[in-house]
Scaffold this active site. Structure first.
Site: not given
Length: 317
Positions: A229, A197, A172, A195, A42, A221
């Site tokens: 949301t 959370r 928000d 909002k 990897g 946003d």
């Protein structure tokens, strides 16, 4: 004495190949050749397949997940520095870990600052990005930051919709400044969804501040992650009498079942950019390209031109 411009070379990481090709096409120059050598465990190692000595090098890579995208960018920067590039600019359309921009509870990392330190230590001279989650992240760098504004892409498209009763909304409280900035282009009212959370990516409750009755609402946003949301805000807005609701988000993270959530929501459409490649197409998701804006910014940096000129909204639709 006239200004001397160094030769520009554009290179792409594997995470932003599609956008990089469009930026290079818009800039009028082919992408440079870089090979990412991969090992069986990897590990990977970038190498430039052409000379970059004395060149102004622009390395294009969004640092969304997996974290290999960030590590690949860091290794490309290191390789460019060791190959005697004159000036190295990291073009990071989506700056990952930007939501970790402060210590909001005990014993947590400030990931956005750590990434800034890593990029600077690797050897960049400048960073170019778009719509940071918090504008103050620019202060984490002690080098020039070109913070491009996605509104120059979104505003013309919203204008083209000719919405009769346009209202701008923030999903928000934290996004209220961004929403007000958009609203100024349309002389529109702003409403805010407040909002609370329970935990990350899980909303406990939401309420609307403002009147949306009969309005065509556009939610603004910077990041759409799970779309939870946005879908909940859209449902609440429609329940309160809005005529329509759509959303604008610069960075389409769209993790987990986000695309399914968007398709099952009351949103008319979700308008995003190509700072992050879409995992799959959806009839409700419209993607606008940032390539021309980044190409013009690269040209202005190389030619010592103004970046602020790129913030002027044009009616392109």
């Amino acid at each position: 004495m006239p200004l001397q411009f160094n030769q520009v070379k554009l290179f792409s990481g594997t995470g932003s190949r599609g956008l990089s090709l469009k930026i290079a096409e818009s800039y009028g120059k082919a992408l440079g050749e870089v090979t990412i050598h991969k090992f069986s465990d990897g590990e990977f190692q970038p190498s430039f397949d052409e000379s970059i000595r004395g060149c102004d090098v622009f390395l294009i890579q969004s640092t969304y997940q997996p974290s290999d995208n960030l590590m690949e960018l860091l290794l490309m920067v290191d390789a460019a520095k060791r190959a005697s590039a004159h000036y190295i600019t990291a073009v990071v359309p989506y700056y990952g870990l930007a939501r970790q921009d402060r210590k909001d509870k005990p014993r947590v990392a400030i990931g956005a600052k750590l990434v800034a330190n890593l990029l600077k230590s690797a050897g960049i001279h400048r960073i170019m990005t778009m719509d940071l989650h918090a504008a103050q992240i620019q202060g984490f760098f002690d080098i020039p930051v070109d913070h491009l504004d996605g509104s120059v892409i979104f505003v013309p498209y919203i204008k083209s919709l000719k919405l009769p009763n346009l209202t701008i909304a923030s999903p928000d409280m934290g996004g209220s400044y961004r929403a007000r900035t958009f609203a100024k282009f349309f002389n529109a009212e702003v409403i805010i969804c407040d909002k609370r959370r329970k935990r990350a990516n899980e909303i406990e409750s939401m309420s609307i501040i403002g009147d949306v009755t009969g309005q065509d609402v556009v939610l603004i946003d910077d990041i759409c992650d799970t779309a939870g949301t946005l879908s909940k805000a859209a449902a609440l807005i429609m329940e309160n009498g809005a005529a329509s609701v759509r959303a604008v988000c610069t960075h389409a993270v769209l993790s987990g079942k986000a695309i399914e959530t968007v398709e099952n929501s009351v949103l008319s459409e979700l308008i995003v950019t190509d700072t992050i490649p879409l995992k799959m197409q959806s009839p409700k998701i419209r993607q606008l390209s940032t390539a021309s804006l980044f190409a013009r910014a690269i040209a202005n940096v190389n030619e010592h031109g103004s970046i602020s000129d790129l913030f002027k909204v044009q009616d392109e639709y």
